[in-house]
Design a protein around this motif. Structure first.
Motif, PDB file in Angstrom:
ATOM      1  N   TYR A 298     -31.493  23.753   5.847  1.00 54.13           N
ATOM      2  CA  TYR A 298     -31.479  25.214   5.763  1.00 54.13           C
ATOM      3  C   TYR A 298     -31.427  25.958   7.073  1.00 54.13           C
ATOM      4  N   GLU A 299     -31.883  25.160   8.094  1.00 57.77           N
ATOM      5  CA  GLU A 299     -31.732  25.869   9.569  1.00 57.77           C
ATOM      6  C   GLU A 299     -30.408  25.576  10.209  1.00 57.77           C
ATOM      7  N   LYS A 300     -29.387  25.262   9.200  1.00 56.93           N
ATOM      8  CA  LYS A 300     -27.876  25.165   9.945  1.00 56.93           C
ATOM      9  C   LYS A 300     -27.752  23.731  10.610  1.00 56.93           C
ATOM     10  N   TYR A 301     -28.468  22.947  10.520  1.00 56.07           N
ATOM     11  CA  TYR A 301     -28.309  21.628  11.345  1.00 56.07           C
ATOM     12  C   TYR A 301     -27.523  20.574  10.399  1.00 56.07           C
ATOM     13  N   GLN A 302     -26.708  19.787  11.025  1.00 55.97           N
ATOM     14  CA  GLN A 302     -26.070  18.810  10.224  1.00 55.97           C
ATOM     15  C   GLN A 302     -26.819  17.374  10.129  1.00 55.97           C
ATOM     16  N   VAL A 303     -27.638  17.143   9.344  1.00 56.24           N
ATOM     17  CA  VAL A 303     -28.473  16.028   8.997  1.00 56.24           C
ATOM     18  C   VAL A 303     -28.017  14.627   8.621  1.00 56.24           C
ATOM     19  N   SER A 304     -28.407  13.594   9.160  1.00 54.27           N
ATOM     20  CA  SER A 304     -28.013  12.258   8.479  1.00 54.27           C
ATOM     21  C   SER A 304     -29.287  11.379   8.596  1.00 54.27           C
TER      22      SER A 304
ATOM     23  N   PHE B  69     -24.937  11.706  18.030  1.00 56.47           N
ATOM     24  CA  PHE B  69     -26.092  12.888  17.607  1.00 56.47           C
ATOM     25  C   PHE B  69     -26.494  13.481  18.747  1.00 56.47           C
ATOM     26  N   ASP B  70     -27.069  14.802  18.431  1.00 53.84           N
ATOM     27  CA  ASP B  70     -27.583  15.724  19.238  1.00 53.84           C
ATOM     28  C   ASP B  70     -29.107  15.569  19.547  1.00 53.84           C
ATOM     29  N   VAL B  71     -29.755  15.011  18.509  1.00 50.57           N
ATOM     30  CA  VAL B  71     -31.218  14.783  18.387  1.00 50.57           C
ATOM     31  C   VAL B  71     -31.379  13.680  17.545  1.00 50.57           C
ATOM     32  N   ILE B  72     -32.502  12.797  17.736  1.00 51.51           N
ATOM     33  CA  ILE B  72     -32.772  11.945  16.890  1.00 51.51           C
ATOM     34  C   ILE B  72     -34.611  11.784  16.650  1.00 51.51           C
ATOM     35  N   LEU B  73     -34.702  12.083  15.361  1.00 53.04           N
ATOM     36  CA  LEU B  73     -36.170  11.876  15.001  1.00 53.04           C
ATOM     37  C   LEU B  73     -36.482  10.575  14.346  1.00 53.04           C
ATOM     38  N   CYS B  74     -37.457   9.872  14.979  1.00 49.87           N
ATOM     39  CA  CYS B  74     -37.667   8.457  14.551  1.00 49.87           C
ATOM     40  C   CYS B  74     -39.253   8.371  14.495  1.00 49.87           C
ATOM     41  N   ASP B  75     -39.411   7.733  13.185  1.00 47.02           N
ATOM     42  CA  ASP B  75     -40.935   7.198  12.669  1.00 47.02           C
ATOM     43  C   ASP B  75     -41.137   5.930  13.749  1.00 47.02           C
ATOM     44  N   ILE B  76     -42.564   5.996  13.919  1.00 47.18           N
ATOM     45  CA  ILE B  76     -43.113   4.654  14.623  1.00 47.18           C
ATOM     46  C   ILE B  76     -43.192   3.688  13.927  1.00 47.18           C
TER      47      ILE B  76
ATOM     48  N   SER C 244     -25.279  21.516  15.237  1.00 51.74           N
ATOM     49  CA  SER C 244     -25.751  20.186  15.976  1.00 51.74           C
ATOM     50  C   SER C 244     -26.073  19.232  14.954  1.00 51.74           C
ATOM     51  N   LYS C 245     -26.044  18.055  15.312  1.00 51.09           N
ATOM     52  CA  LYS C 245     -26.100  17.017  14.399  1.00 51.09           C
ATOM     53  C   LYS C 245     -27.538  16.092  14.645  1.00 51.09           C
ATOM     54  N   ILE C 246     -28.309  15.831  13.611  1.00 57.50           N
ATOM     55  CA  ILE C 246     -29.572  15.454  13.857  1.00 57.50           C
ATOM     56  C   ILE C 246     -29.553  14.241  12.784  1.00 57.50           C
ATOM     57  N   LEU C 247     -30.482  13.068  13.536  1.00 53.20           N
ATOM     58  CA  LEU C 247     -30.563  11.989  12.871  1.00 53.20           C
ATOM     59  C   LEU C 247     -32.263  11.829  12.479  1.00 53.20           C
ATOM     60  N   ILE C 248     -32.245  11.380  11.347  1.00 55.55           N
ATOM     61  CA  ILE C 248     -33.615  11.347  10.920  1.00 55.55           C
ATOM     62  C   ILE C 248     -33.949   9.726  10.407  1.00 55.55           C
ATOM     63  N   VAL C 249     -34.735   9.035  11.053  1.00 58.05           N
ATOM     64  CA  VAL C 249     -35.250   7.691  10.976  1.00 58.05           C
ATOM     65  C   VAL C 249     -36.483   7.627  10.423  1.00 58.05           C
ATOM     66  N   ASP C 250     -36.825   7.364   9.091  1.00 57.86           N
ATOM     67  CA  ASP C 250     -38.281   7.228   8.713  1.00 57.86           C
ATOM     68  C   ASP C 250     -37.976   6.281   7.162  1.00 57.86           C
ATOM     69  N   ASP C 251     -38.903   5.283   7.170  1.00 57.88           N
ATOM     70  CA  ASP C 251     -38.936   4.503   6.093  1.00 57.88           C
ATOM     71  C   ASP C 251     -39.261   5.073   4.675  1.00 57.88           C
ATOM     72  N   GLU C 252     -39.826   6.260   4.876  1.00 58.83           N
ATOM     73  CA  GLU C 252     -40.472   7.078   3.823  1.00 58.83           C
ATOM     74  C   GLU C 252     -39.456   7.942   3.277  1.00 58.83           C
ATOM     75  N   LYS C 253     -39.037   7.940   1.946  1.00 60.09           N
ATOM     76  CA  LYS C 253     -37.897   8.683   1.527  1.00 60.09           C
ATOM     77  C   LYS C 253     -38.198  10.036   1.145  1.00 60.09           C
ATOM     78  N   SER C 254     -39.400  10.463   0.987  1.00 58.74           N
ATOM     79  CA  SER C 254     -40.141  11.845   0.892  1.00 58.74           C
ATOM     80  C   SER C 254     -39.769  12.543   2.149  1.00 58.74           C
TER      81      SER C 254
END
Length: 388
Positions: free
Chosen positions: A23-29, A46-53, A2-12
């Motif tokens: 580590y959980e075997k997801y393909q992350v962008s 993408f299969d799921v998108i995580l997005c900061d407010i 599964s492909k996941i996109l992480i959107v966040d302005d904080e690099k850490s």
């Protein structure tokens, strides 16, 4: 994977989430702002998108709104360190799958992603099933008769006019009813079918209008009828010529007043139903024999559609044959079979008293009994008795 996109302005945070999810075997962008995320979604799946407010230039809610336009079926999980109930409610209302506050809880992130992926799979499966159902009711053919039928459906479908479909058994009256519903403004509402010939006359009223508990011996609980169940949608009364006169009277009242009363009840229930009826009988003859109500006939036949017999559109047989071969082989899990030109020519000589249904049965028989290529000999062996 599964492909996941992480959107966040904080690099850490981006890198931490990437490490955990990889580590959980997801393909992350990764995307460090909203504009970059939108460009990535437009170019990739993408299969799921995580997005900061809270992000510069474009906040998470704006990103969410844009994603709803370009990838509305991809679950978006909103994450925020500045969240409150109002923000969470706004995000969910605008289509977010879930809202998670920072500091992020690892277990909650993983469970939410798992749930989002399961929802995405269900959405995909639903789309596939809908396409299959829709394809089942395709109108196959290029003859003048079928083109005129399609034109009629296109004109009638967007209205709420009642339709009476006539034609011999096996011509595809149910298919026409489905097409009208699919192309109508009621397409997202129920399509409920009642075969009036298959239900005993003493049960038809309960089937159509429902019943109250205790209204008759086997009425152990209250039951909604087909009129109520199709509220907002379409009710298809197949073989209406076989309906009892007492049931006809109640159907007439329902059409006149847009209300029904359950068997054994006295409460009037308002219903918004488009009725499409079909019959293989000559209703004028049935009216003359006092077997069908003339006033009901006029209520039902605002639009009359006659479905042509297959013998009147034999030029469509080659297309129908290819359609049925592909569909039946797919349903049986077989590689598509081919059919010889002389076999098609032989099929054109047959007398299809059972119409489309008969042709489909012949093709299924040929697929089961014939070789990889269906030949003229197969037609003679397994369908020759139908010759004109």
């Amino acid at each position: 994977m599964s492909k996941i996109l992480i959107v966040d302005d904080e690099k850490s945070i981006r890198n931490t989430l990437k490490d955990i999810l990889s580590y959980e075997k997801y393909q992350v962008s990764l995307a460090e702002n909203g504009m970059e995320a939108i460009k990535m979604v437009e170019a990739n799946e993408f299969d799921v998108i995580l997005c900061d407010i809270k992000m510069p230039e474009m906040d998470g809610i704006e990103v969410l709104e844009k994603l709803q336009e370009i990838a509305f079926d991809v679950p978006v999980i909103i994450i925020s360190g500045h969240g409150n109930i109002d923000t969470a409610v706004e995000a969910i209302k605008k289509g977010a799958f879930d809202f998670i506050e920072k500091p992020l809880d690892l277990n909650r992130i993983l469970i939410t992603i798992k749930n989002a992926l399961e929802k995405a799979v269900l959405i995909t499966e639903t789309k596939v099933l809908k396409r299959k159902v829709s394809k089942k009711y395709d109108m196959i053919g290029e003859s003048k008769a079928i083109m005129e039928l399609n034109d009629m459906i296109e004109k009638v479908a967007p209205t709420d006019a009642r339709v009476l479909i006539t034609g011999s058994n096996g011509t595809g009256k149910e298919l026409v009813a489905h097409r009208i519903h699919e192309k109508s403004n009621r397409a997202k509402k129920p399509f409920i079918e009642v075969n009036c010939a298959a239900i005993p006359s003493e049960l038809i009223e309960s089937e159509l209008f429902g019943h109250e508990k205790g209204s008759f011996t086997s009425a152990y609980k209250q039951r909604k009828g087909k009129f109520e169940l199709s509220d907002g949608g379409t009710l298809f009364l197949d073989e209406i010529g076989d309906m009892s006169l007492s049931a006809q009277a109640k159907v007439l009242r329902a059409l006149q007043e847009n209300t029904i009363t359950r068997v054994g009840g006295d409460k009037e229930i308002t219903v918004d139903v488009r009725v499409i009826a079909a019959t293989n009988k000559n209703l004028s003859d049935e009216i003359a024999l006092n077997k069908f109500r003339e006033d009901l006939y006029h209520r039902l036949s605002v639009i009359l559609i006659k479905v042509p017999a297959l013998n009147d559109r034999i030029e469509d047989i080659p297309l129908l044959v290819q359609h049925f071969i592909k569909m039946i082989c797919s349903d049986m899990g077989l590689p598509p079979k081919t059919i010889a030109d002389d076999a098609i020519a032989e099929l054109l000589k047959l007398d299809y008293t059972g119409n489309i249904r008969e042709l489909r049965n012949i093709i299924e028989r040929l697929i089961i009994l014939g070789a990889k290529e269906i030949t003229k000999k197969d037609i003679v062996l397994y369908a020759g008795a139908n010759k004109k």
